[in-house]
Design a protein around this motif. Structure first.
Motif, mmCIF file in Angstrom:
data_model
loop_
_atom_site.group_PDB
_atom_site.id
_atom_site.type_symbol
_atom_site.label_atom_id
_atom_site.label_comp_id
_atom_site.label_asym_id
_atom_site.label_seq_id
_atom_site.Cartn_x
_atom_site.Cartn_y
_atom_site.Cartn_z
ATOM 1 N N THR A 138 59.725 -13.123 -24.454
ATOM 2 C CA THR A 138 58.571 -13.874 -24.962
ATOM 3 C C THR A 138 57.296 -13.016 -24.931
ATOM 4 O O THR A 138 56.496 -13.004 -25.881
ATOM 5 C CB THR A 138 58.363 -15.149 -24.126
ATOM 6 O OG1 THR A 138 59.561 -15.911 -24.106
ATOM 7 C CG2 THR A 138 57.224 -15.998 -24.704
ATOM 8 N N TRP A 139 57.120 -12.278 -23.814
ATOM 9 C CA TRP A 139 55.916 -11.436 -23.654
ATOM 10 C C TRP A 139 55.854 -10.344 -24.716
ATOM 11 O O TRP A 139 54.875 -10.231 -25.453
ATOM 12 C CB TRP A 139 55.921 -10.837 -22.249
ATOM 13 C CG TRP A 139 54.778 -9.896 -21.997
ATOM 14 C CD1 TRP A 139 54.772 -8.541 -22.127
ATOM 15 C CD2 TRP A 139 53.456 -10.249 -21.586
ATOM 16 N NE1 TRP A 139 53.557 -8.005 -21.828
ATOM 17 C CE2 TRP A 139 52.713 -9.046 -21.483
ATOM 18 C CE3 TRP A 139 52.809 -11.451 -21.300
ATOM 19 C CZ2 TRP A 139 51.377 -9.020 -21.099
ATOM 20 C CZ3 TRP A 139 51.475 -11.427 -20.912
ATOM 21 C CH2 TRP A 139 50.782 -10.221 -20.817
ATOM 22 N N PHE A 140 56.947 -9.550 -24.749
ATOM 23 C CA PHE A 140 56.946 -8.430 -25.691
ATOM 24 C C PHE A 140 57.103 -8.909 -27.131
ATOM 25 O O PHE A 140 56.556 -8.308 -28.067
ATOM 26 C CB PHE A 140 58.039 -7.429 -25.334
ATOM 27 C CG PHE A 140 57.789 -6.716 -24.035
ATOM 28 C CD1 PHE A 140 56.765 -5.796 -23.902
ATOM 29 C CD2 PHE A 140 58.582 -6.993 -22.921
ATOM 30 C CE1 PHE A 140 56.518 -5.158 -22.709
ATOM 31 C CE2 PHE A 140 58.344 -6.343 -21.712
ATOM 32 C CZ PHE A 140 57.314 -5.434 -21.596
ATOM 33 N N GLY A 141 57.868 -10.004 -27.318
ATOM 34 C CA GLY A 141 58.018 -10.565 -28.664
ATOM 35 C C GLY A 141 56.695 -11.088 -29.193
ATOM 36 O O GLY A 141 56.378 -10.940 -30.394
ATOM 37 N N GLY A 142 55.894 -11.707 -28.315
ATOM 38 C CA GLY A 142 54.582 -12.196 -28.724
ATOM 39 C C GLY A 142 53.694 -11.066 -29.195
ATOM 40 O O GLY A 142 52.926 -11.216 -30.165
ATOM 41 N N GLN A 143 53.786 -9.933 -28.502
ATOM 42 C CA GLN A 143 52.988 -8.763 -28.905
ATOM 43 C C GLN A 143 53.437 -8.251 -30.280
ATOM 44 O O GLN A 143 52.601 -7.853 -31.114
ATOM 45 C CB GLN A 143 53.109 -7.670 -27.858
ATOM 46 C CG GLN A 143 52.450 -8.019 -26.527
ATOM 47 C CD GLN A 143 52.588 -6.902 -25.504
ATOM 48 O OE1 GLN A 143 53.184 -5.861 -25.788
ATOM 49 N NE2 GLN A 143 52.018 -7.122 -24.324
ATOM 50 N N LEU A 144 54.752 -8.265 -30.501
ATOM 51 C CA LEU A 144 55.275 -7.808 -31.803
ATOM 52 C C LEU A 144 54.827 -8.747 -32.916
ATOM 53 O O LEU A 144 54.486 -8.308 -34.037
ATOM 54 C CB LEU A 144 56.793 -7.711 -31.765
ATOM 55 C CG LEU A 144 57.385 -6.590 -30.903
ATOM 56 C CD1 LEU A 144 58.921 -6.713 -30.819
ATOM 57 C CD2 LEU A 144 57.017 -5.213 -31.481
ATOM 58 N N ILE A 145 54.833 -10.053 -32.629
ATOM 59 C CA ILE A 145 54.389 -11.032 -33.639
ATOM 60 C C ILE A 145 52.895 -10.854 -33.927
ATOM 61 O O ILE A 145 52.446 -10.913 -35.088
ATOM 62 C CB ILE A 145 54.689 -12.469 -33.151
ATOM 63 C CG1 ILE A 145 56.200 -12.706 -33.124
ATOM 64 C CG2 ILE A 145 54.005 -13.503 -34.054
ATOM 65 C CD1 ILE A 145 56.622 -14.009 -32.483
#
Length: 574
Positions: free
Chosen positions: A254-261
């Motif tokens: 969620t943390w790293f995915g949020g940054q990618l989004i």
């Protein structure tokens, strides 16, 4: 385990289970991708027709997944249960062909455990194999590829999560596997003590040892329980640790995915799909690891069962059974026999012969080898030296079935089977008529109490014949042997529960019967009164024959026989 399963499983059910499992995996893996498309192309764009269309496909795949899962459970259950059925049957058939030596070495309680508990462990792992052991690696690889396709950057999280899972499960396996293996041995111990307690309940009560036996069982039960608590505590600790790892993985995604989004390098739908694939990867890995924890226990059970199948009986049939002579004959020629592990022979240099129409009695003190001697005649054990012949042939030249077909044995302990009197009497001769049964009961002095039974020949026999007295059980066991038309009748201390009057009537009836006159009668007894009319009496002392002759001959010349007479006269037995 593969060796045990080979040829014993329904391959049609196995392949059906695998096909349904593949369908279930495929439809399960399709759902995250459809969810991703639904969010990216439907929800984000407000395209209702697309949402309905994709939602319908998701419902379809979900239905197929559920149906395939149910079918997989059913077929894997049938395959595993049929394996258990065939395995129990084969174990029973194998054990029934054991000689007494194998029974003595392995132990009855252990045989029961291996036929029940160990087979259940094999069944459970077989079902797990068809449900998860195949599904887990497929799901693991496929979900990893699909996750990588959604975002190769986020898959780097697996490089942290999976090693932690390996460490947690590896430590659990290191401590749990030996404990799982020892559980089977401790189960043997519980069964042994429980069985001894049930069989010896009268003795336990008579000696007031209830508390001692309860404590003995409690100790074995506690030992098993402590072992089980340890192993299942270890396994229970694994699940919260795995949940922690999986939750941490979700947080990381969620943390790293949020940054990618936020950086527009990834869409929201792809993140949702990736998280689902990540959970499938971790769950598949966990299931695979749990299976490897359970497999060693099942493997220990498989080894114990394979030991039964690999156990070679010490009693082997010849390639071709020889034909028996027409005249009943029995002879021992310098026979010597020792039990496995014994320091001294149980029988040494036993030599005698007899023929049709003769009664041979065997007498001697406790432990002199009387029962051992008659156990050699039907080849329950093989002699170490010398030779035994029946009807003119060495007993090793007969198949066990053909040899025992010539012999009717009444064992020292009267064994009756659950059913009816008729069932028990016809055990050795299923074709016997009612007249044959009543004739045998008359000779055995048992017709009076059978007449009084409700149903008479169809009267009920409880487990172990517990609804009859000791003397009645002995007489029914004797009648069962008489129903079988045999060349040799062996009565191994079978008159011990009879009073002197009944004993004398039974022996007189045996001598008068026209069929039995054509056969050989071997009587093992403790009482002089039982053997006094025998044509030949063998006196055994410490496994050696110290005399052979009639009552009058031995009374004059044999010291051991004289001592038996004197001891019984002093006790008022003669």
């Amino acid at each position: 385990m593969i060796k045990l399963a080979k040829g014993r499983m329904s391959m049609w059910m196995v392949w059906s289970s695998v096909i349904f499992m593949i369908i279930q995996v495929y439809t399960t893996l399709r759902l995250p991708d459809l969810t991703s498309n639904l969010i990216n192309n439907g929800v984000a764009k407000g395209d209702l027709p697309y949402i309905y269309h994709t939602g319908a496909w998701m419902a379809f795949y979900s239905l197929i997944s559920v149906l395939a899962g149910i079918a997989n459970v059913y077929t894997s259950s049938v395959a595993s249960q049929k394996l258990g059925t065939v395995l129990r049957r084969d174990i029973y058939d194998k054990v029934m062909n054991y000689s007494n030596e194998e029974f003595d070495r392995i132990g009855t309680s252990s045989l029961i455990t291996r036929t029940t508990n160990d087979v259940v462990q094999i069944q459970n792992v077989t079902m797990m194999f068809l449900r998860m052991m195949i599904m887990s690696p497929i799901m693991l690889v496929a979900a990893s590829i699909l996750a990588y396709d959604k975002s190769h950057q986020l898959t780097e999280i697996f490089l942290v999560a999976i090693p932690i899972l390996v460490l947690v499960i590896g430590v659990a396996m290191y401590f749990a596997v030996p404990l799982f293996k020892s559980m089977q041995i401790k189960t043997d111990r519980i069964n042994l003590i429980f069985r001894e307690g049930l069989n010896g309940v009268r003795v336990i009560r008579a000696f007031g040892r209830d508390k001692f036996e309860q404590d003995r069982f409690k100790t074995a039960n506690k030992d098993y329980t402590d072992n089980a608590i340890k192993v299942f505590s270890i396994m229970a600790a694994v699940f919260p640790l795995v949940t922690l790892v999986m939750s941490g993985t979700n947080v990381g995604i969620t943390w790293f995915g949020g940054q990618l989004i936020a950086g527009q390098a990834m869409q929201v739908g792809d993140l949702v799909a990736f998280m689902t694939y990540a959970m499938q990867v971790l769950m598949s890995f966990m299931m695979l690891a749990m299976i490897f924890v359970m497999v060693p226990r099942a493997q220990a059970s498989a080894d114990r069962i394979n030991q039964l199948f690999n156990e070679e009986s010490t009693i082997l049939d010849p390639s071709e059974s020889q034909a028996a002579g027409k005249q009943p004959e029995l002879s021992f020629k310098d026979v010597e026999f020792s039990y496995s592990g014994a320091e001294e022979p149980a029988l040494s240099k036993v030599h005698f012969s007899t023929h049709s129409g003769q009664t041979v009695a065997i007498i001697g003190g406790t432990g002199s080898g009387k029962t051992t001697l008659v156990s050699l005649i039907p080849r329950f054990y093989d002699v170490d030296q010398g030779e035994i012949t029946v009807n003119g042939q060495n007993i090793k030249n007969y198949s066990q079935h053909d040899l025992r077909d010539l012999i009717a044995l009444t064992p020292q302990k009267a064994i009756l089977f659950t059913g009816t009197v008729r069932d028990n009497l016809k055990y050795g001769n299923p074709k016997a008529s009612d007249d044959d049964l009543w004739h045998a009961l008359d000779i055995a002095q048992a017709s009076d109490f059978v007449h009084e039974l409700k149903g008479q020949l169809d009267g009920k026999v409880e487990q172990g014949g517990d609804n009859f007295s000791g003397g009645q059980k002995q007489r029914l066991a004797i009648a069962r042997s008489l129903v079988k038309k045999a060349a040799i009748y062996i009565f191994d201390d079978s008159f011990s529960a009879l009073d002197f009057k009944t004993d004398a009537k039974l022996r007189a009836a045996l001598k008068q019967d026209s069929e039995i006159k054509k056969a050989i009668v071997v009587i093992v007894a403790q009482r002089i009164a039982t053997v006094v009319d025998a044509d030949k009496i063998l006196v055994l002392e410490d496994g050696k024959m110290t005399g052979s002759g009639t009552h009058e001959e031995l009374k004059q010349s044999n010291k051991a026989y004289q001592e038996i007479i004197e001891s019984q006269i002093r006790k008022g037995d003669q």
